[in-house]
Design an enzyme around this catalytic site. Structure first.
Site, PDB file in Angstrom:
ATOM      1  N   ARG A 157      88.135  52.877  10.680  1.00  0.00           N
ATOM      2  CA  ARG A 157      87.566  51.483  10.332  1.00  0.00           C
ATOM      3  C   ARG A 157      88.740  50.349  10.473  1.00  0.00           C
ATOM      4  O   ARG A 157      88.349  49.221  10.637  1.00  0.00           O
ATOM      5  CB  ARG A 157      86.804  51.577   9.185  1.00  0.00           C
ATOM      6  CG  ARG A 157      87.659  51.700   7.807  1.00  0.00           C
ATOM      7  CD  ARG A 157      86.821  51.855   6.409  1.00  0.00           C
ATOM      8  NE  ARG A 157      86.354  50.484   6.282  1.00  0.00           N
ATOM      9  CZ  ARG A 157      87.273  49.634   5.543  1.00  0.00           C
ATOM     10  NH1 ARG A 157      88.394  49.817   5.337  1.00  0.00           N
ATOM     11  NH2 ARG A 157      86.715  48.340   5.131  1.00  0.00           N
ATOM     12  N   ASP A 205      89.685  44.388   1.264  1.00  0.00           N
ATOM     13  CA  ASP A 205      89.269  45.691   0.822  1.00  0.00           C
ATOM     14  C   ASP A 205      90.008  46.126  -0.485  1.00  0.00           C
ATOM     15  O   ASP A 205      91.145  45.480  -0.703  1.00  0.00           O
ATOM     16  CB  ASP A 205      89.993  46.885   1.799  1.00  0.00           C
ATOM     17  CG  ASP A 205      89.121  47.111   3.013  1.00  0.00           C
ATOM     18  OD1 ASP A 205      87.880  46.620   2.902  1.00  0.00           O
ATOM     19  OD2 ASP A 205      89.569  47.913   3.771  1.00  0.00           O
ATOM     20  N   GLU A 260      89.186  81.151   1.212  1.00  0.00           N
ATOM     21  CA  GLU A 260      89.995  81.073  -0.063  1.00  0.00           C
ATOM     22  C   GLU A 260      91.298  80.629  -0.006  1.00  0.00           C
ATOM     23  O   GLU A 260      92.231  80.330  -1.007  1.00  0.00           O
ATOM     24  CB  GLU A 260      90.141  82.726  -0.701  1.00  0.00           C
ATOM     25  CG  GLU A 260      88.640  83.173  -1.034  1.00  0.00           C
ATOM     26  CD  GLU A 260      88.015  82.517  -2.088  1.00  0.00           C
ATOM     27  OE1 GLU A 260      88.553  82.166  -2.987  1.00  0.00           O
ATOM     28  OE2 GLU A 260      86.709  82.125  -2.045  1.00  0.00           O
ATOM     29  N   PRO A 318      94.526  70.944  -0.759  1.00  0.00           N
ATOM     30  CA  PRO A 318      94.667  70.331  -2.120  1.00  0.00           C
ATOM     31  C   PRO A 318      96.276  70.218  -2.459  1.00  0.00           C
ATOM     32  O   PRO A 318      96.550  69.559  -3.428  1.00  0.00           O
ATOM     33  CB  PRO A 318      93.916  71.236  -2.977  1.00  0.00           C
ATOM     34  CG  PRO A 318      93.264  72.224  -2.171  1.00  0.00           C
ATOM     35  CD  PRO A 318      93.519  72.034  -0.920  1.00  0.00           C
TER      36      PRO A 318
END
Ligand code: ADE
Length: 222
Positions: free
Chosen positions: A150, A164, A113, A86
């Site tokens: 893709r 897209d 963690e 993150p």
């Protein structure tokens, strides 16, 4: 292109890599994807890959040694090593396009963690899939893999990703199928006109309208 994924939970990837468009891309050798169990790189007799963090605190910390060993084993000359966390750069469509130009990606899924800070020294880039925290990097690794694969040649119909959402910083235009009228909601007439240029113009106007309403930040960028 080749993608290697390093994880503590290889089983999570089984159906992902064998289903739908990604499954077909693998089957037709548009991409080669291999999943590695991090425990296989542990020298510990019990295959441990985590331990208590120095200085106290909750949770176990992923150890640097097995991750380093895995990177050194899997990495080749042209490998881009990406750590899913993150704290990384937030993933977006242009990044997906840029990654399609790489010969080889190694995606490392963080877990528990946290991971030993020194792992960061052995990766080329850290990527986050958004400002929220998941239990691990497996779903983010699938997100990257899916969005990259893709875009590879021959995986989906030629040119079909040119419309897209996010391509040209616009959201996608609305699409419809049968029935023409559902509970009073009509499919726009222009789509039955057979007039290609009018349909294209209508689609672009809808893209701009939708983007204005939902993501004005994208229009500013444009
Ligand atoms: N691991 C946990 N949360 C994540 C996120 N948002 N992006 C990438 N890796 C993660």
């Amino acid at each position: 292109m080749k993608i290697d994924i390093l994880t503590l939970f290889p089983e999570l990837f089984v159906s992902f890599l064998n289903t739908s468009i990604i499954g077909r891309a693998v089957l037709h050798k548009k991409v080669e994807i291999k999943v590695h169990n991090l425990r296989d790189y542990s020298l510990d007799p019990h295959k441990r890959v985590d331990d208590y963090g120095y200085g106290g605190g909750d949770g176990m910390v992923l150890m640097v040694e097995p991750v380093y060993r895995a990177i050194e084993t899997i990495k080749k000359e042209n490998t881009k090593v990406i750590l899913l966390t993150p704290q990384g750069a937030v993933f977006h469509q242009k990044m997906a396009y840029d990654f399609t130009k790489e010969e080889h990606l190694l995606l490392i899924c963080g877990h528990y963690e946290g991971f030993d800070e020194r792992i960061r020294s052995f990766v080329d880039m850290e990527v986050s899939i958004g400002d929220f925290v998941l239990t691990g990097g497996e779903i983010p690794a699938m997100v990257l893999t899916d969005s990259i694969v893709r875009l590879l040649e021959g995986v989906i119909k030629e040119g079909s990703h040119l419309n897209d959402s996010f391509q040209n910083d616009l959201l996608d235009y609305p699409v419809y199928t049968k029935p023409r009228n559902f509970m009073g909601m009509e499919v726009p007439d222009v789509l039955f006109s057979g007039h290609h240029a009018n349909i294209e113009a209508w689609r672009l106007s809808k893209q701009i309208e939708k983007t204005k309403q939902r993501r004005p930040d994208l229009l500013e960028k444009r």
